[in-house]
Motif scaffolding. Sequence first.
Motif, short mmCIF file in Angstrom:
data_model
loop_
_atom_site.label_atom_id
_atom_site.label_comp_id
_atom_site.label_asym_id
_atom_site.label_seq_id
_atom_site.Cartn_x
_atom_site.Cartn_y
_atom_site.Cartn_z
N MET A 14 0.70 -1.30 -0.06
CA MET A 14 -0.12 0.11 -0.06
C MET A 14 0.86 1.29 0.22
N LEU A 15 0.62 2.12 -0.81
CA LEU A 15 1.15 3.44 -0.90
C LEU A 15 0.08 4.68 -0.69
N PRO A 16 0.04 5.00 0.56
CA PRO A 16 -1.13 5.92 0.63
C PRO A 16 -0.77 7.41 0.30
N ASP A 17 -1.71 7.88 0.08
CA ASP A 17 -1.80 9.33 -0.59
C ASP A 17 -1.81 10.16 0.68
N GLU A 18 -0.61 10.98 1.19
CA GLU A 18 -0.69 11.56 2.32
C GLU A 18 -1.26 13.22 2.12
N LEU A 19 -0.89 13.61 0.79
CA LEU A 19 -1.26 15.01 0.52
C LEU A 19 -2.98 15.31 -0.10
N GLY A 20 -3.12 14.21 -0.75
CA GLY A 20 -4.74 14.48 -1.49
C GLY A 20 -4.74 15.60 -2.54
N SER A 21 -5.85 15.70 -3.33
CA SER A 21 -5.97 16.52 -4.23
C SER A 21 -7.33 17.15 -4.19
N ASP A 22 -7.29 18.41 -4.48
CA ASP A 22 -8.78 19.12 -4.33
C ASP A 22 -9.34 18.81 -5.87
N ILE A 23 -10.54 18.05 -5.68
CA ILE A 23 -11.21 17.82 -6.88
C ILE A 23 -12.79 18.05 -6.68
N ALA A 24 -13.21 18.71 -7.84
CA ALA A 24 -14.64 19.06 -7.78
C ALA A 24 -15.75 18.25 -7.06
N ASP A 25 -15.79 16.87 -7.49
CA ASP A 25 -16.75 16.05 -6.96
C ASP A 25 -16.31 14.54 -6.78
N LEU A 26 -16.82 13.73 -6.37
CA LEU A 26 -16.35 12.30 -6.44
C LEU A 26 -16.61 11.81 -7.81
N GLU A 27 -17.49 12.06 -8.75
CA GLU A 27 -17.30 11.57 -10.04
C GLU A 27 -15.98 11.85 -10.80
N THR A 28 -15.67 13.06 -10.75
CA THR A 28 -14.21 13.68 -11.21
C THR A 28 -13.16 12.74 -10.63
N ILE A 51 -2.76 -7.44 -8.74
CA ILE A 51 -3.86 -6.84 -8.56
C ILE A 51 -3.86 -5.41 -8.17
N LEU A 52 -4.11 -4.42 -8.94
CA LEU A 52 -3.58 -3.03 -8.73
C LEU A 52 -5.19 -2.32 -8.50
N SER A 53 -4.91 -1.53 -7.25
CA SER A 53 -6.08 -0.62 -7.12
C SER A 53 -5.83 0.54 -6.57
N ILE A 54 -6.53 1.53 -6.72
CA ILE A 54 -6.65 2.83 -6.17
C ILE A 54 -8.05 3.01 -5.24
N GLU A 55 -7.87 3.28 -4.01
CA GLU A 55 -8.86 3.45 -3.21
C GLU A 55 -8.90 4.75 -2.90
N VAL A 56 -10.08 5.58 -3.19
CA VAL A 56 -10.58 6.96 -3.03
C VAL A 56 -10.92 7.29 -1.62
N ARG A 57 -10.40 8.38 -1.07
CA ARG A 57 -10.88 8.62 0.34
C ARG A 57 -10.98 10.01 0.78
N GLU A 58 -12.01 10.38 1.45
CA GLU A 58 -12.09 11.84 2.06
C GLU A 58 -11.58 11.91 3.46
N GLY A 59 -10.37 12.48 3.97
CA GLY A 59 -9.97 12.23 4.99
C GLY A 59 -9.68 10.81 5.44
N HIS A 60 -10.49 10.30 6.66
CA HIS A 60 -10.00 8.80 6.79
C HIS A 60 -11.27 7.95 6.24
N LYS A 61 -12.60 8.49 5.52
CA LYS A 61 -13.57 8.12 5.10
C LYS A 61 -13.43 7.38 3.61
N PRO A 62 -13.31 5.87 3.72
CA PRO A 62 -13.35 5.50 2.32
C PRO A 62 -14.49 5.64 1.42
N LEU A 63 -14.32 6.20 0.26
CA LEU A 63 -15.49 6.42 -0.80
C LEU A 63 -15.64 5.22 -1.96
N LEU A 64 -14.72 5.04 -2.53
CA LEU A 64 -14.87 4.03 -3.63
C LEU A 64 -13.40 3.57 -3.86
#
Length: 88
Positions: A14-28, A51-64
């Motif tokens: 796992m390689l966590p994204d510590e910084l994050g990115s400001d993105i308009a909405d979840l679909e984007t 098996i490759l994956s990207i897990e998208v979260r907002e803060g500590h809340k997993p979204l997709l």
Amino acid sequence: MPTYHFDYRDNDKMLPDELGSDIADLETARLEAVKTLAELARGIDRPDRQILSIEVREGHKPLLKVSLTLNSGPVTPEVHLAEPHAAD
């Protein structure tokens, strides 16, 4: 604008994204994850079983999660069903 984090996973690594990115909405964010995963998959030289994956979260809340399974190996013989015979 929400900050989404894109955590990358390659099998069990796992390689966590510590910084994050400001993105308009979840679909984007979902589309960005799909695009990024496709680009990462192109760089794999020997995809024996990954098996490759990207897990998208907002803060500590997993979204997709976007995932891709890569397999390579010999073709296994298929069982073919008998062709139906035309009526005489």
